[in-house]
Motif scaffolding. Structure first.
Motif, PDB file in Angstrom:
ATOM      1  N   GLY A  81      19.341 -10.588  -0.604  1.00 10.46           N
ATOM      2  CA  GLY A  81      19.266  -9.074  -0.854  1.00 10.46           C
ATOM      3  C   GLY A  81      18.623  -8.489   0.316  1.00 10.46           C
ATOM      4  N   GLU A  82      17.528  -9.139   1.104  1.00 10.12           N
ATOM      5  CA  GLU A  82      17.112  -8.562   2.189  1.00 10.12           C
ATOM      6  C   GLU A  82      17.852  -8.432   3.297  1.00 10.12           C
ATOM      7  OE1 GLU A  82      14.257  -6.951   2.156  1.00 10.12           O
ATOM      8  OE2 GLU A  82      13.429  -7.473   0.272  1.00 10.12           O
TER       9      GLU A  82
ATOM     10  N   MET B 174      21.269  -8.449   3.277  1.00  8.38           N
ATOM     11  CA  MET B 174      22.174  -7.395   2.941  1.00  8.38           C
ATOM     12  C   MET B 174      21.703  -5.871   3.176  1.00  8.38           C
ATOM     13  SD  MET B 174      25.358  -8.699   2.095  1.00  8.38           S
ATOM     14  CE  MET B 174      26.030  -9.966   1.300  1.00  8.38           C
ATOM     15  N   ARG B 175      20.524  -5.650   2.613  1.00  4.69           N
ATOM     16  CA  ARG B 175      20.219  -4.447   2.730  1.00  4.69           C
ATOM     17  C   ARG B 175      19.882  -3.797   4.033  1.00  4.69           C
ATOM     18  NH1 ARG B 175      15.203  -1.545  -0.606  1.00  4.69           N
ATOM     19  NH2 ARG B 175      14.901   0.435   0.749  1.00  4.69           N
TER      20      ARG B 175
END
Length: 273
Positions: A167-168, A170-171
């Motif tokens: 998620g990190e 991707m963000r």
């Protein structure tokens, strides 16, 4: 006088410090820097006097902001055609990582500490993606601007996905230039292992490197290779390679060096982290 024009190279006993030195363009790399970084990695590979390395950037604004996008720098004229498509099809591409990455491009297995002294973005991850660990100044930031300027982030995000939660990465990749990850957040997610005041960064990096370099070199390099194999291979494959690494990492000289420390009765002064 330094043999490099875009790097500052220093030795502190068994530790080398390599500083990306184009502060006027936030230490962005052109073809000259790319070639000099590769040459430096190869030279360090052969320099038995160096056991550990610190990689940092000049000044206090930027570690590195990736590729210098001027036409001459990226090979868009006849003087520097090294990057981009080679030949008539898009199947043969030359990327900065073909020269920059210490392990993939130069087969360098000496421990490297990334000392992040400011902005680190885009192509900087070719370098930071293959260091052993990072420490960062409190004001350091991490981001990837590719999508903002109409480009997919591919190699950089692949490398960061090895070091960051999905998620990190991707963000960071999808937010482009609109958001920067702080050193504090990078530490929280494990991308950075320590955050220090800017004025303490270089001293701390050298202190850690000197401690690492005080230990037998084969033990260090065998450890580095085994951990990277663990990241890149399936578990049982890595264990199988481990049998070879154990044997390759043993030598009479290395064991003798370790035994001398043990027999001396001297115990290391450890620190609680």
């Amino acid at each position: 006088m330094s043999r490099y024009q875009t790097l500052k190279y220093e030795e502190f006993g068994p530790v080398a410090r390599v500083t990306l030195h184009r502060p006027e363009v936030h230490n962005a790399f052109d073809m000259q820097m790319i070639k000099e970084v590769h040459a430096c990695w190869r030279e360090l590979r052969a320099n038995d006097g160096i056991r550990a390395i610190v990689l940092t950037g000049a000044g206090d604004k930027s570690f590195c902001t990736g590729l210098d996008r001027t036409a001459a720098a990226v090979g868009e004229d006849d003087r520097t055609p090294e990057l981009g498509q080679q030949g008539a099809t898009p199947m043969h591409q030359n990327e900065p990582g073909d020269w920059l990455m210490p392990k993939t491009a130069a087969d360098l297995w000496k421990p490297i500490i990334g000392a992040v002294n400011g902005m680190a973005c885009g192509g900087a991850f070719y370098l930071l993606g293959e260091v052993e660990f990072m420490i960062a100044a409190e004001h350091a930031t991490f981001f990837d601007p590719h999508t903002t300027y109409g480009m997919a982030t591919v190699y950089e995000s692949m490398m960061m996905a090895q070091r960051m939660p999905l998620g990190e990465v991707m963000r960071m990749s999808l937010m482009g230039s609109y958001e920067r990850m702080s050193a504090r957040r990078a530490h929280q997610i494990g991308l950075v292992q320590e955050v220090v005041p800017a004025e303490e960064l270089q001293e701390k990096a050298l202190e850690l490197a000197q401690t690492i370099a005080s230990q037998p070199t084969l033990a260090l390099q065998g450890t580095v290779r085994s951990i990277w194999y663990t990241r890149e291979l399936a578990y049982r494959q890595a264990l199988a390679v481990g049998d070879t690494l154990v044997q390759a990492s043993l030598s009479e000289e290395t064991l003798s060096e370790g035994q001398e420390v043990f027999k001396s009765g001297r115990r290391v002064e450890w620190k609680l982290r």
